[in-house]
Write an enzyme that holds these catalytic residues in place. Structure first.
Site, PDB file in Angstrom:
ATOM      1  N   HIS A  67       0.829  -1.213   0.000  1.00 56.75           N
ATOM      2  CA  HIS A  67       0.000   0.000   0.000  1.00 56.75           C
ATOM      3  C   HIS A  67       0.863   1.262   0.000  1.00 56.75           C
ATOM      4  CE1 HIS A  67      -3.052  -2.925   0.979  1.00 56.75           C
ATOM      5  NE2 HIS A  67      -3.977  -2.007   0.750  1.00 56.75           N
ATOM      6  N   GLN A  85      -5.689   6.620  -6.051  1.00 56.97           N
ATOM      7  CA  GLN A  85      -5.792   8.053  -6.367  1.00 56.97           C
ATOM      8  C   GLN A  85      -7.206   8.559  -6.041  1.00 56.97           C
ATOM      9  OE1 GLN A  85      -3.432  10.244  -7.842  1.00 56.97           O
ATOM     10  NE2 GLN A  85      -4.976  11.836  -7.542  1.00 56.97           N
ATOM     11  N   ALA A 123      -9.365   5.185   3.150  1.00 58.53           N
ATOM     12  CA  ALA A 123      -9.443   6.647   3.055  1.00 58.53           C
ATOM     13  C   ALA A 123     -10.859   7.125   2.735  1.00 58.53           C
ATOM     14  CB  ALA A 123      -8.457   7.151   1.999  1.00 58.53           C
TER      15      ALA A 123
HETATM   16  N1  LIG Z   1      -1.844   3.639   3.123  1.00 54.68           N
HETATM   17  C1  LIG Z   1      -3.123   3.421   2.779  1.00 54.68           C
HETATM   18  O1  LIG Z   1      -3.996   3.241   3.612  1.00 54.68           O
HETATM   19  N2  LIG Z   1      -3.405   3.391   1.467  1.00 54.68           N
HETATM   20  C2  LIG Z   1      -4.691   3.032   0.993  1.00 54.68           C
HETATM   21  N3  LIG Z   1      -5.870   3.458   1.673  1.00 54.68           N
HETATM   22  C3  LIG Z   1      -6.818   3.701   0.750  1.00 54.68           C
HETATM   23  O2  LIG Z   1      -7.986   4.006   0.994  1.00 54.68           O
HETATM   24  N4  LIG Z   1      -6.309   3.550  -0.496  1.00 54.68           N
HETATM   25  C4  LIG Z   1      -4.979   3.267  -0.403  1.00 54.68           C
HETATM   26  O3  LIG Z   1      -4.150   3.158  -1.301  1.00 54.68           O
END
Ligand SMILES: NC(=O)N[C@H]1NC(=O)NC1=O
Length: 177
Positions: A67, A85, A123
């Site tokens: 990740h 993204q 996220a």
């Molecule tokens: N470091 C991390 O959590 N990356 C991830 N989280 C997310 O929602 N998309 C990602 O690439």
């Protein structure tokens, strides 16, 4: 896309479509393909998650290490996957000012130093204020429970990505923090 369409995919198509359900881990989609047919979205995602759960710790940490950091170098350089993204953008992480970005990068570095893998958080279920708060909180957790928490976040990300692909309502997710 309905589940019949998923079940009819050949190996190459399946890995093309589902290869990034778990970030940069197309091997998991490749393994899941062998387990078709799937009865529905939940069944399909359970195969992804069961594969992750069955890995040794080194494999689970390997998934986390695939990740990209939140608001990290890949975002700056424009080298994130399309999915990442979009997720980072939805959380407002693509429009941080320099101070907030540097704060997050410092916290990310501390986290990686403590646990040996990057901080992972779904996220899309968070926002630019909650991300550093959650990072600072999780920095103080115990390594065993932190590994479980981080893998749980990978599953939330995978659930949302699968729901997008199948055009389904992402059921049972926490609302934004
Ligand atoms: N470091 C991390 O959590 N990356 C991830 N989280 C997310 O929602 N998309 C990602 O690439």
């Amino acid at each position: 896309m309905d589940i019949e369409k998923v079940n009819s995919m050949d190996f190459g198509e399946f890995v093309d479509v589902f290869g990034n359900v778990i970030e940069k881990c197309p091997l998991i989609a490749a393994a899941v393909w062998s387990q078709r047919p799937f009865s529905d979205l939940e069944d399909l995602e359970n195969h992804f998650f069961a594969f992750m759960d069955a890995l040794p710790r080194s494999g689970q940490e390997g998934i986390l290490r695939c990740h990209p950091d939140l608001a990290g170098r890949d975002l700056q350089r424009g080298t994130l996957t399309a999915e990442s993204q979009r997720e980072q953008s939805q959380a407002g992480l693509t429009s941080l000012d320099a101070d907030d970005r540097q704060r997050l990068q410092r916290l990310n570095a501390q986290y990686r130093q403590r646990f040996g893998f990057p901080f992972v958080l779904a996220a899309r279920l968070s926002d630019r204020a909650a991300v550093p708060r959650e990072l600072a909180r999780r920095l103080h957790c115990q390594p065993e429970s932190e590994l479980r928490t981080a893998l749980g976040e990978v599953k939330k990300i995978g659930h949302l990505r699968l729901a997008d692909l199948l055009g389904a309502d992402p059921a049972g997710m926490e609302s934004p923090r």
